[in-house]
Scaffold this motif. Structure first.
Motif, short mmCIF file in Angstrom:
data_model
loop_
_atom_site.label_atom_id
_atom_site.label_comp_id
_atom_site.label_asym_id
_atom_site.label_seq_id
_atom_site.Cartn_x
_atom_site.Cartn_y
_atom_site.Cartn_z
N ASP A 1 -2.34 0.24 4.45
CA ASP A 1 -2.43 -0.33 5.80
C ASP A 1 -3.32 -1.57 5.86
OD1 ASP A 1 -0.83 1.71 7.09
OD2 ASP A 1 -2.53 3.04 6.75
N VAL A 2 -4.38 -1.57 5.06
CA VAL A 2 -5.29 -2.72 5.02
C VAL A 2 -5.63 -3.01 3.56
CG1 VAL A 2 -7.54 -3.67 5.66
CG2 VAL A 2 -6.31 -2.19 7.27
N ALA A 3 -5.55 -4.28 3.19
CA ALA A 3 -5.92 -4.71 1.85
C ALA A 3 -7.20 -5.53 1.92
CB ALA A 3 -4.81 -5.55 1.23
N ILE A 4 -8.16 -5.18 1.06
CA ILE A 4 -9.34 -6.03 0.85
C ILE A 4 -8.99 -7.00 -0.26
CG2 ILE A 4 -11.80 -6.08 0.34
CD1 ILE A 4 -11.10 -4.46 2.85
N LEU A 5 -9.23 -8.28 -0.03
CA LEU A 5 -8.83 -9.30 -1.00
C LEU A 5 -9.99 -10.27 -1.21
CD1 LEU A 5 -6.38 -10.37 -2.64
CD2 LEU A 5 -5.89 -11.88 -0.71
N LEU B 1 -8.28 -8.06 4.98
CA LEU B 1 -9.66 -8.50 5.18
C LEU B 1 -10.06 -9.23 3.91
CD1 LEU B 1 -12.46 -8.64 6.49
CD2 LEU B 1 -12.91 -6.34 5.57
N THR B 2 -10.24 -10.55 4.01
CA THR B 2 -10.53 -11.38 2.84
C THR B 2 -12.02 -11.65 2.74
OG1 THR B 2 -8.37 -12.43 3.11
CG2 THR B 2 -9.95 -13.51 1.66
N LEU B 3 -12.53 -11.51 1.52
CA LEU B 3 -13.94 -11.78 1.22
C LEU B 3 -14.02 -13.11 0.49
CD1 LEU B 3 -14.85 -8.24 -0.22
CD2 LEU B 3 -14.79 -8.95 2.18
N VAL C 1 -5.17 -11.53 17.39
CA VAL C 1 -6.45 -12.17 17.10
C VAL C 1 -6.75 -12.16 15.61
CG1 VAL C 1 -8.96 -11.93 17.37
CG2 VAL C 1 -7.45 -11.69 19.36
N TYR C 2 -7.25 -13.28 15.13
CA TYR C 2 -7.76 -13.39 13.76
C TYR C 2 -9.26 -13.67 13.85
CZ TYR C 2 -8.15 -14.70 8.85
OH TYR C 2 -8.51 -14.75 7.52
N ILE C 3 -10.06 -12.87 13.16
CA ILE C 3 -11.51 -13.06 13.13
C ILE C 3 -11.90 -13.77 11.84
CG2 ILE C 3 -13.76 -11.92 12.99
CD1 ILE C 3 -12.68 -9.70 14.74
N SER C 4 -12.62 -14.88 11.98
CA SER C 4 -13.15 -15.59 10.82
C SER C 4 -14.65 -15.71 10.99
CB SER C 4 -12.52 -16.98 10.69
OG SER C 4 -12.97 -17.62 9.53
N GLY D 1 -5.91 -9.83 11.32
CA GLY D 1 -6.48 -10.21 10.04
C GLY D 1 -7.89 -10.73 10.23
N ALA D 2 -8.62 -10.87 9.11
CA ALA D 2 -10.00 -11.32 9.22
C ALA D 2 -10.50 -11.82 7.87
CB ALA D 2 -10.89 -10.19 9.72
#
Length: 397
Positions: free
Chosen positions: A85-89, A188-190, A314-317, A358-359
């Motif tokens: 459901d959610v990927a950390i990238l 969720l991108t790091l 909404v996209y959070i950055s 996304g974020a």
């Protein structure tokens, strides 16, 4: 004493120690530290009540540092067919920074800062356990090249699109906000420096259309590239995108929601000209300055955000320099007078119910952190709260 003698002595000591352990009486529960037949039951040896926080099992993963202990997944390899459901990238990229580089090490630093967290633990202020609603995996880092920015950003864009194009593990009551009517994973991108937001927004807009951006930062990042008479670029050369201009490009590509339904939060950086504010408005943003929190409080900031983005996807950055450098010093362009970690947590809690598609969390440069890793820990906790926001609200109409 010669080296062979030293090694022989150490071997003898180790042999004696193992022999002594093997002769010991069973521990409580009937477990032997080292069974005589050498067949060690690691499930018992590594049991929660003995050493570790969680028991070892053949189905578990032991030793790899993932974000908040999310399951590791080879999302672009042999496990690409596994749904989630959610990927950390991770996006290890920092070659468009304007001051201190080092954010390419941010993904690893944020993961290190998340070691005390867990996607399967209850987030008390958010009143939710993420894994009750979402399956979260850590896909590792995109192998972005360090010598060509265009290629590196293209690699990230392709990787992000590949993740977003999949069908998520879970579906939800109601119609999906996605243009194709399907439920897709969220990412969720790091980061990585803030330029990575541009290719990430391209992928998100491809699935949902233009989105409202909530941009936590001390700088506008909507700078319009312009040729200068004494500039280094030749008249026919393109000024490349940077971590201060990516939103200008995003607006020109139609990735941002119209009617100024995007908002900056925490702004306090210097300007080149008052015209920068005019340009920012044309790009499509409303501004909440950092000083406002002293006047209207975190609740006032939340109201301004919600009034701006409405019911849009909404996209959070979040640039970590939105936090005051006293609490998050490890970043490329620090500005004093920032938001506290307590205030950012309260603001994020106030965003419950928004449809977060996304974020990203960017500009963490671990090389400038204290020995306490306070910036990396702050970034990790913010990411954990963003996952809670995703878990609270499915992406439905």
């Amino acid at each position: 004493m010669s080296k062979p003698t030293v090694f022989s002595s150490l071997a003898a000591i180790l042999s004696l120690a193992l022999s002594t352990i093997a002769q010991q009486q069973p521990l409580p529960g009937g477990r032997l530290p080292v069974p005589e037949n050498g067949d060690v039951n690691f499930t018992h040896v590594f049991a929660a009540e003995s050493v570790l926080a969680e028991p070892w099992a053949k189905t578990s993963w032991n030793g790899l540092t993932t974000f908040a202990h999310a399951d590791p997944l080879r999302c672009f390899g042999v496990e690409s067919g596994t749904p989630y459901d959610v990927a950390i990238l991770g996006a290890p990229f920092d070659t468009t920074t304007s001051f201190r580089p080092g954010a390419r090490f941010g993904p690893n630093g944020i993961r290190q800062g998340s070691r005390r967290l867990g996607v399967g633990r209850i987030n008390v202020p958010m009143k939710i356990r993420v894994t009750d609603y979402l399956n979260v995996v850590d896909c590792g880092d995109v192998p972005m090249v360090y010598t060509d920015n265009k290629v590196a950003l293209r690699q990230l864009e392709q990787a992000n699109v590949a993740l977003l194009s999949k069908t998520s593990l879970r579906s939800f009551d109601g119609s999906s906000l996605a243009k194709d009517g399907k439920f897709h994973p969220r990412v969720l991108t790091l980061g990585g420096d803030h330029t990575i937001t541009l290719p990430l927004l391209r992928g998100v807009a491809g699935v949902y259309g233009p989105v409202s951006v909530i941009h936590f930062d001390s700088h506008l990042d909507t700078w319009q590239p312009k040729q200068m008479e004494d500039g280094p670029w030749l008249p026919d050369e393109e000024i490349p995108v940077s971590h201060g201009s990516y939103f200008w490009y995003a607006a020109n590509e139609g990735l941002l929601a119209p009617n100024n339904s995007n908002i900056h939060v925490g702004i306090r950086g210097a300007l080149n000209s008052w015209e920068d504010y005019d340009n920012d408005h044309e790009v499509g943003f409303v501004i909440s300055h950092a000083d406002e929190i002293e006047e209207i409080g975190w609740k006032g900031v939340v109201k301004k955000i919600r009034d701006t983005v409405g019911d849009n996807p909404v996209y959070i950055s979040l640039d970590i320099d939105v936090i005051d450098p006293g609490m998050a010093p490890a970043t490329g362009t620090p500005e004093i007078g920032g938001i506290t970690t307590r205030e950012i947590k309260k603001i994020l809690q106030g965003l419950s119910g928004l449809k977060i598609v996304g974020a990203d969390i960017v500009e963490v440069a671990p090389g400038y952190d204290t020995q306490d890793e306070i910036t990396q820990i702050a970034a990790a906790n913010i990411g954990w709260d963003i996952l809670a926001l995703m878990a609270k609200t499915p992406i439905v109409e």
